[in-house]
Design a protein around this motif. Structure first.
Motif, PDB file in Angstrom:
ATOM      1  N   SER A  24      66.806  30.518  48.795  1.00  0.00           N
ATOM      2  CA  SER A  24      67.364  29.252  48.330  1.00  0.00           C
ATOM      3  C   SER A  24      67.957  29.444  46.927  1.00  0.00           C
ATOM      4  O   SER A  24      67.356  30.114  46.084  1.00  0.00           O
ATOM      5  N   GLY A  81      66.888  28.518  53.845  1.00  0.00           N
ATOM      6  CA  GLY A  81      67.799  27.381  53.871  1.00  0.00           C
ATOM      7  C   GLY A  81      68.993  27.558  52.978  1.00  0.00           C
ATOM      8  O   GLY A  81      68.964  28.309  51.994  1.00  0.00           O
ATOM      9  N   THR A 132      70.461  25.064  51.311  1.00  0.00           N
ATOM     10  CA  THR A 132      70.439  24.123  50.194  1.00  0.00           C
ATOM     11  C   THR A 132      69.269  24.431  49.282  1.00  0.00           C
ATOM     12  O   THR A 132      68.265  25.021  49.709  1.00  0.00           O
ATOM     13  N   PRO A 133      69.354  24.036  48.014  1.00  0.00           N
ATOM     14  CA  PRO A 133      68.252  24.310  47.080  1.00  0.00           C
ATOM     15  C   PRO A 133      66.946  23.677  47.544  1.00  0.00           C
ATOM     16  O   PRO A 133      66.924  22.528  47.990  1.00  0.00           O
ATOM     17  N   SER A 134      65.876  24.419  47.429  1.00  0.00           N
ATOM     18  CA  SER A 134      64.565  23.914  47.827  1.00  0.00           C
ATOM     19  C   SER A 134      64.107  22.829  46.860  1.00  0.00           C
ATOM     20  O   SER A 134      64.594  22.735  45.724  1.00  0.00           O
ATOM     21  N   PRO A 135      63.187  21.974  47.280  1.00  0.00           N
ATOM     22  CA  PRO A 135      62.644  20.964  46.351  1.00  0.00           C
ATOM     23  C   PRO A 135      62.102  21.578  45.073  1.00  0.00           C
ATOM     24  O   PRO A 135      62.237  20.992  43.988  1.00  0.00           O
ATOM     25  N   ARG A 136      61.486  22.753  45.190  1.00  0.00           N
ATOM     26  CA  ARG A 136      60.963  23.418  43.996  1.00  0.00           C
ATOM     27  C   ARG A 136      62.079  23.698  43.001  1.00  0.00           C
ATOM     28  O   ARG A 136      61.926  23.465  41.798  1.00  0.00           O
ATOM     29  N   LEU A 137      63.221  24.198  43.481  1.00  0.00           N
ATOM     30  CA  LEU A 137      64.342  24.493  42.590  1.00  0.00           C
ATOM     31  C   LEU A 137      64.931  23.207  42.013  1.00  0.00           C
ATOM     32  O   LEU A 137      65.293  23.163  40.830  1.00  0.00           O
ATOM     33  N   GLN A 138      65.040  22.184  42.835  1.00  0.00           N
ATOM     34  CA  GLN A 138      65.611  20.924  42.350  1.00  0.00           C
ATOM     35  C   GLN A 138      64.744  20.326  41.241  1.00  0.00           C
ATOM     36  O   GLN A 138      65.265  19.837  40.229  1.00  0.00           O
ATOM     37  N   ASP A 197      64.711  31.052  44.747  1.00  0.00           N
ATOM     38  CA  ASP A 197      63.375  31.389  45.234  1.00  0.00           C
ATOM     39  C   ASP A 197      63.488  31.882  46.672  1.00  0.00           C
ATOM     40  O   ASP A 197      64.577  32.012  47.212  1.00  0.00           O
ATOM     41  N   ARG A 198      62.350  32.169  47.272  1.00  0.00           N
ATOM     42  CA  ARG A 198      62.359  32.776  48.602  1.00  0.00           C
ATOM     43  C   ARG A 198      62.337  31.756  49.732  1.00  0.00           C
ATOM     44  O   ARG A 198      62.219  32.125  50.906  1.00  0.00           O
ATOM     45  N   ALA A 199      62.474  30.486  49.403  1.00  0.00           N
ATOM     46  CA  ALA A 199      62.475  29.465  50.450  1.00  0.00           C
ATOM     47  C   ALA A 199      63.717  29.623  51.329  1.00  0.00           C
ATOM     48  O   ALA A 199      64.814  29.881  50.832  1.00  0.00           O
TER      49      ALA A 199
END
Length: 324
Positions: A2, A25, A27-33, A21-23
């Motif tokens: 992500s 998808g 689109t940006p992961s919630p963690r990145l957002q 990160d390694r998520a």
């Protein structure tokens, strides 16, 4: 993986935050957002508090306070502590007490205009010479007391956060992003971390052509570029000016060096090394950058890579390969 990559304006310059990160998808992961939102909020807060272009900023209130010792919070103390450190390691060349002089030179408002022509400015500039420290050395009076929560500095002296603030801000944001792969760019001062996912490619732009002047790879730490080409103006009578001052004269320094990119253990260290190197001129710049390496671009367009840079880049690649 992500990825989030956002560009914006901050501290009178261009900013950018890249997070990964390694998520899975696209689109940006919630963690990145969430990490990005927190980083931008923190950066906006530091900009408001440290700017010299807002009379109500913490920095300007400190300048206006007549007391020799002033209560201050941790962020303002960190900025003043960084200014004192920059003065020491640069031999007085990086001097945050030159706020009045930089305004008098023409940098008296937040930078929003296009720079003047670099070739024209170079043609009209005075003879080249390395900069020297201000004999008054007012930066030596900068001090902080963590236990008392206070700052000491010469009352009435205008302070300028300048590149010191940008480098420190990048490092403070980076401290929030541990565990992620990230790049935090605050006006050319970069703090980055690999997050266990390989090195970053750093591209040094040539100030005369805009083309890549050099490329190298690093895993984590800081990189900063200091140059006269982005904040360049023509004053009264066509006199060229820029924001990098010779502390001994209070006027723009013309040293024969257009730009310096330096590597450091942090963005703040890289910022101070880059500015010190440019102010010392080509010979002094090579010595300044000998420990961590860097890239010089001289007025004739020549690009010089300080040898330590290649060794540090190779070591970064080896270290990450060993931990993969």
């Amino acid at each position: 993986m992500s990825l989030l990559d956002e560009r914006f304006s901050t501290m009178g310059a261009r900013g950018r935050i890249v997070l990964a990160d390694r998520a899975p998808g696209a689109t940006p992961s919630p963690r990145l957002q969430h990490a990005y939102a927190d980083a931008r909020a923190r950066l906006d807060e530091l900009q408001r508090r440290w700017t010299r272009f807002d009379s109500d900023s913490d920095l300007n209130r400190l300048t206006d306070d007549p007391r020799p010792m002033v209560p201050a919070d941790a962020d303002l103390r960190a900025l003043i502590r960084a200014g004192a450190w920059a003065g020491r390691v640069s031999g007085g060349l990086v001097d945050m007490t030159l706020g009045t002089q930089i305004a008098q030179a023409g940098y008296d408002q937040d930078w929003t205009r296009a720079p003047a022509s670099l070739p024209a400015a170079l043609a009209a500039a005075p003879p080249r010479a390395a900069a020297s420290p201000d004999p008054a050395a007012r930066w030596q009076a900068l001090g902080t007391d963590r236990h008392a929560g206070t700052i000491t500095r010469p009352p009435g002296v205008a302070l300028d956060s300048g590149g010191i603030g940008k480098g420190l801000a990048a490092d403070l944001i980076a401290s929030q992003l541990v565990g992620l792969r990230f790049i935090v760019d605050v006006g050319g001062d970069l703090a980055f971390g690999h997050g266990g996912a390989g090195t970053h490619e750093i591209v040094v732009e040539h100030p005369l052509t805009g083309a890549p002047a050099h490329r190298f790879h690093l895993g984590s730490g800081g990189v900063a570029t200091s140059g006269i080409h982005r904040r360049l103006w023509l004053g009264a009578g066509g006199t060229p000016g820029h924001h990098l001052l010779d502390p001994s004269t209070g006027r723009p320094a013309w040293t024969g060096v257009l730009a310096v990119t330096a590597v450091g253990r942090s963005a703040l260290e890289a910022e101070v090394l880059a500015k010190t190197a440019l102010l010392r001129g080509a010979r002094g710049a090579r010595a300044t950058l000998a420990g961590h390496g860097g890239v010089l671009v001289l007025e004739d367009g020549m690009v010089e890579v300080v040898p330590a840079l290649a060794h540090i880049a190779q070591r970064a690649v080896r270290d990450l390969a060993a931990t993969a």
